[in-house]
Design an enzyme around this catalytic site. Sequence first.
Site, mmCIF file in Angstrom:
data_model
loop_
_atom_site.group_PDB
_atom_site.id
_atom_site.type_symbol
_atom_site.label_atom_id
_atom_site.label_comp_id
_atom_site.label_asym_id
_atom_site.label_seq_id
_atom_site.Cartn_x
_atom_site.Cartn_y
_atom_site.Cartn_z
ATOM 1 N N GLY A 19 -105.432 43.378 33.850
ATOM 2 C CA GLY A 19 -104.301 42.501 34.139
ATOM 3 C C GLY A 19 -104.451 41.133 33.483
ATOM 4 N N MET A 20 -103.324 40.498 33.193
ATOM 5 C CA MET A 20 -103.361 39.187 32.526
ATOM 6 C C MET A 20 -104.017 38.146 33.436
ATOM 7 S SD MET A 20 -100.275 37.221 30.555
ATOM 8 C CE MET A 20 -99.158 37.191 31.946
ATOM 9 N N ASP A 45 -108.465 54.157 43.437
ATOM 10 C CA ASP A 45 -107.029 54.317 43.690
ATOM 11 C C ASP A 45 -106.658 53.278 44.748
ATOM 12 O OD1 ASP A 45 -104.507 54.988 44.424
ATOM 13 O OD2 ASP A 45 -104.913 57.116 44.791
ATOM 14 N N THR A 118 -94.302 35.449 43.626
ATOM 15 C CA THR A 118 -93.481 35.001 42.499
ATOM 16 C C THR A 118 -92.385 34.008 42.887
ATOM 17 O OG1 THR A 118 -91.901 35.810 40.842
ATOM 18 C CG2 THR A 118 -92.042 37.058 42.871
ATOM 19 N N TYR A 142 -87.442 43.387 41.844
ATOM 20 C CA TYR A 142 -88.793 42.822 41.723
ATOM 21 C C TYR A 142 -88.995 41.712 42.761
ATOM 22 C CZ TYR A 142 -92.589 39.929 39.842
ATOM 23 O OH TYR A 142 -93.734 39.179 39.709
ATOM 24 N N LYS A 146 -91.528 41.824 45.990
ATOM 25 C CA LYS A 146 -92.626 40.856 46.139
ATOM 26 C C LYS A 146 -92.481 40.106 47.466
ATOM 27 C CE LYS A 146 -95.455 39.804 43.558
ATOM 28 N NZ LYS A 146 -96.854 40.320 43.395
ATOM 29 N N TRP A 168 -93.793 32.484 35.512
ATOM 30 C CA TRP A 168 -93.723 32.382 34.053
ATOM 31 C C TRP A 168 -95.109 32.337 33.406
ATOM 32 C CZ3 TRP A 168 -89.105 29.065 31.888
ATOM 33 C CH2 TRP A 168 -87.947 29.353 32.606
HETATM 34 N N1 NAP Z 1 -96.416 37.715 34.706
HETATM 35 C C1 NAP Z 1 -95.665 36.755 35.227
HETATM 36 O O1 NAP Z 1 -94.956 36.022 34.495
HETATM 37 C C2 NAP Z 1 -95.668 36.517 36.715
HETATM 38 C C3 NAP Z 1 -94.765 35.585 37.262
HETATM 39 C C4 NAP Z 1 -94.776 35.357 38.648
HETATM 40 C C5 NAP Z 1 -95.684 36.026 39.451
HETATM 41 N N2 NAP Z 1 -96.541 36.928 38.902
HETATM 42 C C6 NAP Z 1 -97.450 37.634 39.792
HETATM 43 O O2 NAP Z 1 -98.784 37.363 39.377
HETATM 44 C C7 NAP Z 1 -99.614 38.506 39.617
HETATM 45 C C8 NAP Z 1 -100.350 38.898 38.339
HETATM 46 O O3 NAP Z 1 -99.385 39.174 37.324
HETATM 47 P P1 NAP Z 1 -99.828 39.704 35.883
HETATM 48 O O4 NAP Z 1 -98.684 39.393 34.979
HETATM 49 O O5 NAP Z 1 -101.188 39.235 35.586
HETATM 50 O O6 NAP Z 1 -99.850 41.264 36.165
HETATM 51 P P2 NAP Z 1 -99.979 42.482 35.134
HETATM 52 O O7 NAP Z 1 -100.934 42.085 34.057
HETATM 53 O O8 NAP Z 1 -98.612 42.917 34.703
HETATM 54 O O9 NAP Z 1 -100.526 43.628 36.060
HETATM 55 C C9 NAP Z 1 -101.662 43.503 36.869
HETATM 56 C C10 NAP Z 1 -102.191 44.883 37.181
HETATM 57 O O10 NAP Z 1 -101.238 45.624 37.951
HETATM 58 C C11 NAP Z 1 -101.351 47.022 37.623
HETATM 59 N N3 NAP Z 1 -100.010 47.462 37.187
HETATM 60 C C12 NAP Z 1 -99.058 46.753 36.527
HETATM 61 N N4 NAP Z 1 -97.967 47.484 36.312
HETATM 62 C C13 NAP Z 1 -98.226 48.692 36.837
HETATM 63 C C14 NAP Z 1 -97.475 49.882 36.942
HETATM 64 N N5 NAP Z 1 -96.242 49.994 36.460
HETATM 65 N N6 NAP Z 1 -98.074 50.930 37.569
HETATM 66 C C15 NAP Z 1 -99.331 50.832 38.049
HETATM 67 N N7 NAP Z 1 -100.081 49.713 37.983
HETATM 68 C C16 NAP Z 1 -99.526 48.671 37.398
HETATM 69 C C17 NAP Z 1 -102.378 47.156 36.517
HETATM 70 O O11 NAP Z 1 -103.616 47.488 37.140
HETATM 71 P P3 NAP Z 1 -104.836 48.229 36.355
HETATM 72 O O12 NAP Z 1 -105.738 47.107 35.941
HETATM 73 O O13 NAP Z 1 -105.406 49.127 37.330
HETATM 74 O O14 NAP Z 1 -104.268 48.944 35.175
HETATM 75 C C18 NAP Z 1 -102.440 45.734 35.951
HETATM 76 O O15 NAP Z 1 -103.671 45.397 35.402
HETATM 77 C C19 NAP Z 1 -98.685 39.581 40.186
HETATM 78 O O16 NAP Z 1 -98.742 39.540 41.587
HETATM 79 C C20 NAP Z 1 -97.305 39.137 39.732
HETATM 80 O O17 NAP Z 1 -96.292 39.620 40.600
HETATM 81 C C21 NAP Z 1 -96.548 37.198 37.558
#
Ligand code: NAP
Length: 304
Positions: A19-20, A45, A118, A142, A146, A168
């Site tokens: 994950g990012m 899992d 979020t 979404y 959340k 973001w």
């Molecule tokens: N990205 C943004 O701009 C943003 C904005 C606001 C809030 N957030 C929140 O910040 C947190 C981290 O976000 P992120 O962008 O770092 O997350 P991400 O990289 O998209 O995903 C994190 C992990 O979630 C699992 N995952 C994602 N999509 C999946 C799918 N379709 N099916 C199964 N597993 C899935 C994967 O786990 P594995 O490592 O096991 O593969 C992935 O490594 C989240 O709670 C997100 O809601 C993000």
Amino acid sequence: MSPENRLPKIAVILGGKNGMLGRALTTAFAAAGVRAVPASHADVDYLDADALDDFLEAQQPGDDEDTADLCLVNTVAYTQVDQAEDQPEEAYKLNAALPAQLGVVAAERGHKLVHFSTDFVFDGAKGAPYVPTDATNPLSVYGASKLAGEEALLSLDVPGLLILRTAWLFGPGRMNFPARMIELAGTRAELNVVDDQHGSPTSTTDLAALTVALAENGASGLLHATNAGEATWHELAAETIRLAELPCRVNPIPTSGFPTKAKRPPCSVLDIARTVQLAGYTPRPWREALAEYVAGLRNESGGR
Ligand SMILES: NC(=O)c1ccc[n+]([C@@H]2O[C@H](COP(=O)([O-])OP(=O)(O)OC[C@H]3O[C@@H](n4cnc5c(N)ncnc54)[C@H](OP(=O)(O)O)[C@@H]3O)[C@@H](O)[C@H]2O)c1
């Protein structure tokens, strides 16, 4: 007298391998001297409570340590905002059912829990930065999923629960908005980017450092966590292209000019005043964090 350091000894970071944000947290906790254990769905899992229990048992602190020395950090989420409109069951499974289950497991096992949410829990009608206690009204599957995750966790008695709403995100490890803009600018002379949605661009590196600082100070509850400042998508794109020194014009367009499946709030800027108090510092402005990120991307690509 320095305040007590409440950092856990072990941080199990779900989503920490791929994950990012999870990767950034793994680095930040390790840099703070915490044993960071990144996990992916290949290791455990997440949705299988027994498997998760076994996995956590294997990470358990030694006999002389308390279960509260282990902090479960959840970054796993269904984050494809538009795709979630067509896959609500998948979105709710990861964004609502999973955090609820993690809350139960953390409470039963006596672990701390940090979870991320979020800005899309808001509808943007306020037209000013949102504080954590403001009324929510998500516009998308979404956002609603959340919010359901937040509500499920808050209804449980999880001691020391910390929920951080962020927004973001950009950072190393996977495609994100600024990286996408750079990619597109490599093949196009002009880009049209929405200029009537306002938010809080946030570096995963800075959010991870902020999370560690909050954990160190024993912060709990529902907080907002972003870089300082706000932007429109157009401002974020234009600044990215300027920093990357690419010959591409970035034109502002209205949301109506870029229809998307999921509706997004016109203004979801998050107020971080309470977080600043609890962390003991103000995160740097997003432009500074973006400059560092873009410089890193340019180094990786050999200065192009
Ligand atoms: N990205 C943004 O701009 C943003 C904005 C606001 C809030 N957030 C929140 O910040 C947190 C981290 O976000 P992120 O962008 O770092 O997350 P991400 O990289 O998209 O995903 C994190 C992990 O979630 C699992 N995952 C994602 N999509 C999946 C799918 N379709 N099916 C199964 N597993 C899935 C994967 O786990 P594995 O490592 O096991 O593969 C992935 O490594 C989240 O709670 C997100 O809601 C993000």
